[in-house]
Design an enzyme around this catalytic site. Structure first.
Site, PDB file in Angstrom:
ATOM      1  N   THR A  36       0.848  -1.194   0.000  1.00  0.00           N
ATOM      2  CA  THR A  36       0.000   0.000   0.000  1.00  0.00           C
ATOM      3  C   THR A  36       0.886   1.246   0.000  1.00  0.00           C
ATOM      4  O   THR A  36       1.992   1.215   0.539  1.00  0.00           O
ATOM      5  CB  THR A  36      -0.861  -0.035   1.283  1.00  0.00           C
ATOM      6  OG1 THR A  36      -1.767  -1.132   1.178  1.00  0.00           O
ATOM      7  CG2 THR A  36      -1.638   1.248   1.499  1.00  0.00           C
ATOM      8  N   ARG A  46     -14.122  -7.643  -0.946  1.00  0.00           N
ATOM      9  CA  ARG A  46     -13.349  -7.325   0.267  1.00  0.00           C
ATOM     10  C   ARG A  46     -12.756  -5.903   0.177  1.00  0.00           C
ATOM     11  O   ARG A  46     -12.181  -5.514  -0.824  1.00  0.00           O
ATOM     12  CB  ARG A  46     -12.235  -8.353   0.430  1.00  0.00           C
ATOM     13  CG  ARG A  46     -11.354  -8.161   1.666  1.00  0.00           C
ATOM     14  CD  ARG A  46     -10.109  -7.341   1.405  1.00  0.00           C
ATOM     15  NE  ARG A  46      -9.248  -7.260   2.581  1.00  0.00           N
ATOM     16  CZ  ARG A  46      -8.197  -6.448   2.682  1.00  0.00           C
ATOM     17  NH1 ARG A  46      -7.881  -5.660   1.690  1.00  0.00           N
ATOM     18  NH2 ARG A  46      -7.483  -6.415   3.782  1.00  0.00           N
ATOM     19  N   GLY A  54     -10.261  -3.188   2.414  1.00  0.00           N
ATOM     20  CA  GLY A  54      -9.310  -3.098   3.524  1.00  0.00           C
ATOM     21  C   GLY A  54      -9.460  -1.801   4.305  1.00  0.00           C
ATOM     22  O   GLY A  54     -10.484  -1.113   4.228  1.00  0.00           O
ATOM     23  N   ASP A  55      -8.404  -1.466   5.040  1.00  0.00           N
ATOM     24  CA  ASP A  55      -8.464  -0.296   5.924  1.00  0.00           C
ATOM     25  C   ASP A  55      -8.187   1.018   5.208  1.00  0.00           C
ATOM     26  O   ASP A  55      -8.601   2.085   5.696  1.00  0.00           O
ATOM     27  CB  ASP A  55      -7.427  -0.454   7.054  1.00  0.00           C
ATOM     28  CG  ASP A  55      -6.006  -0.589   6.485  1.00  0.00           C
ATOM     29  OD1 ASP A  55      -5.812  -1.433   5.589  1.00  0.00           O
ATOM     30  OD2 ASP A  55      -5.120   0.160   6.925  1.00  0.00           O
ATOM     31  N   GLY A 114      -0.723  -2.385   5.989  1.00  0.00           N
ATOM     32  CA  GLY A 114      -0.670  -3.638   6.725  1.00  0.00           C
ATOM     33  C   GLY A 114      -1.918  -4.470   6.506  1.00  0.00           C
ATOM     34  O   GLY A 114      -2.655  -4.270   5.529  1.00  0.00           O
ATOM     35  N   GLY A 172      -5.254  -5.191   6.671  1.00  0.00           N
ATOM     36  CA  GLY A 172      -6.342  -4.243   6.833  1.00  0.00           C
ATOM     37  C   GLY A 172      -7.396  -4.605   7.852  1.00  0.00           C
ATOM     38  O   GLY A 172      -7.921  -3.735   8.556  1.00  0.00           O
TER      39      GLY A 172
HETATM   40  N1  GLY Z   1      -3.791  -2.286   4.134  1.00  0.00           N
HETATM   41  C1  GLY Z   1      -4.325  -2.563   2.889  1.00  0.00           C
HETATM   42  C2  GLY Z   1      -5.359  -3.598   2.916  1.00  0.00           C
HETATM   43  O1  GLY Z   1      -5.445  -4.389   3.841  1.00  0.00           O
HETATM   44  O2  GLY Z   1      -6.127  -3.636   2.003  1.00  0.00           O
END
Ligand code: GLY
Length: 334
Positions: free
Chosen positions: A200, A228, A230-231, A252, A254
């Site tokens: 990322t 899905r 992520g964060d 990381g 997510g």
């Molecule tokens: N940190 C990116 C993800 O987990 O998508």
């Protein structure tokens, strides 16, 4: 959204100077700071050739230089974030834009967010296909829609309406990412087994006007399914900025960063407990680790402190300040 013009801010600053505002505020005038990342993960010297090491450092330095140029010229933290992240999105070594990981179905679903510390305006996009610069689309969501987060086909429709640049699907493909997906399927591995680093990208900045901003962009995890997310595009998890506390971009696993609310928690600890950026970041990354997650963050404080924290063996990263700090690094011990 209405903003205070910078000319008005300058008049206010001048009035404050005449009124005898303490010397500290005067010294802060003109200070800028930036930190960037290109992903955290298992990064060992033994796995890296000198050529690859040099190529990553050159890419990080070029991205950092792009952000520095904006800030040193008096530009906004938001523009610095965009300058850094768009460059990394075009660089196929990183898992964002071109070079993003493959989904289970062989596509690239992109997530991104940007946040303005002045008023906590934010924009995010999730699961978007074909947009060259997801960070620019996230910024459009912030400035040209009444919403904070748009996803999937709706976000793509908005992107077309806004005239955002699209690229054909194959433009995002890279051999390394395809091999990772194929290995994952053939050997029944998890994304963590094949994503040697998460990749990322992100940036956080303080500009000379005293404003913070943060931005993050990613392809997520190899072989992701079922939409899905992520964060990275979740405000308060992978991305957060508030002039009163801090600016954070995370990289990381997510799911853990969402559950911990990493970015907002770091800023809250600084604001409510008076912790410095390093202490707050290390505490929250330790919390992620205790739950079984891994990754890292970059943080810039209103003071201009630019710090990193990670529980992985490395993180592609860089930072620079108006006081002369200017460095890029890869391994945890640098
Ligand atoms: N940190 C990116 C993800 O987990 O998508």
């Amino acid at each position: 959204m209405k903003r205070i013009p910078e000319s008005v801010a300058a008049i206010v600053a001048a009035c404050a100077a005449i009124a005898g505002v303490p010397a500290m505020a005067q010294e802060d005038e003109g200070r800028w700071s930036i930190a960037i990342h290109g992903g955290a993960g298992t990064l060992d010297r033994a796995d890296m050739t000198p050529e690859r090491d040099a190529a990553y450092r050159a890419s990080l330095q070029a991205a950092l230089d792009a952000g520095k140029a904006v800030l040193a010229g008096g530009g906004s933290a938001l523009d610095a974030i965009e300058a850094v992240v768009t460059r990394l999105e075009d660089d196929e070594k990183f898992n964002a834009g071109r070079g993003a990981v493959f989904t289970w179905d062989g596509t690239h679903e992109l997530d991104a967010a940007i946040m303005d510390g002045r008023d906590r305006a934010a924009g995010a996009i999730a699961g978007v296909i074909g947009v060259r610069h997801p960070i620019m689309l996230a910024r459009k969501v912030m400035t040209d829609s009444p919403h904070v987060m748009l996803a999937g086909e709706g976000a793509e429709e908005f992107a077309h309406e806004q005239g955002v640049e699209f690229m054909p699907p194959e433009w995002f493909d890279t051999d390394a990412r395809r091999e990772a997906l194929e290995r994952m399927k053939a050997e029944k591995l998890s994304a963590l087994d094949v994503d040697i680093k998460f990749g990322t990208v992100g940036a956080v900045a303080l500009d000379t006007h005293g404003n913070l901003a943060a931005g993050t962009s990613t392809g997520g995890m190899t072989g992701k399914r079922w939409g899905r997310i992520g964060d990275a595009p979740v405000i308060g998890a992978g991305t957060y900025a508030d002039n009163d506390s801090c600016a954070v971009s995370a990289t990381g696993w997510g799911e853990f960063f969402i559950r911990v609310g990493v970015a907002r928690t770091i800023c809250l600890r600084m604001q409510m407990r008076g912790e410095d950026a390093q202490t707050a970041s290390d505490a929250v990354i330790a919390e992620v680790g205790a739950m079984g997650g891994d990754g890292g963050v970059i943080v810039v404080a209103p003071s201009g402190d630019a710090v990193f924290s990670m529980n992985t063996t490395g993180m592609y990263r860089g930072r620079a300040t108006s006081e002369g700090l200017d460095e890029v690094a890869i391994y945890g011990d640098e």
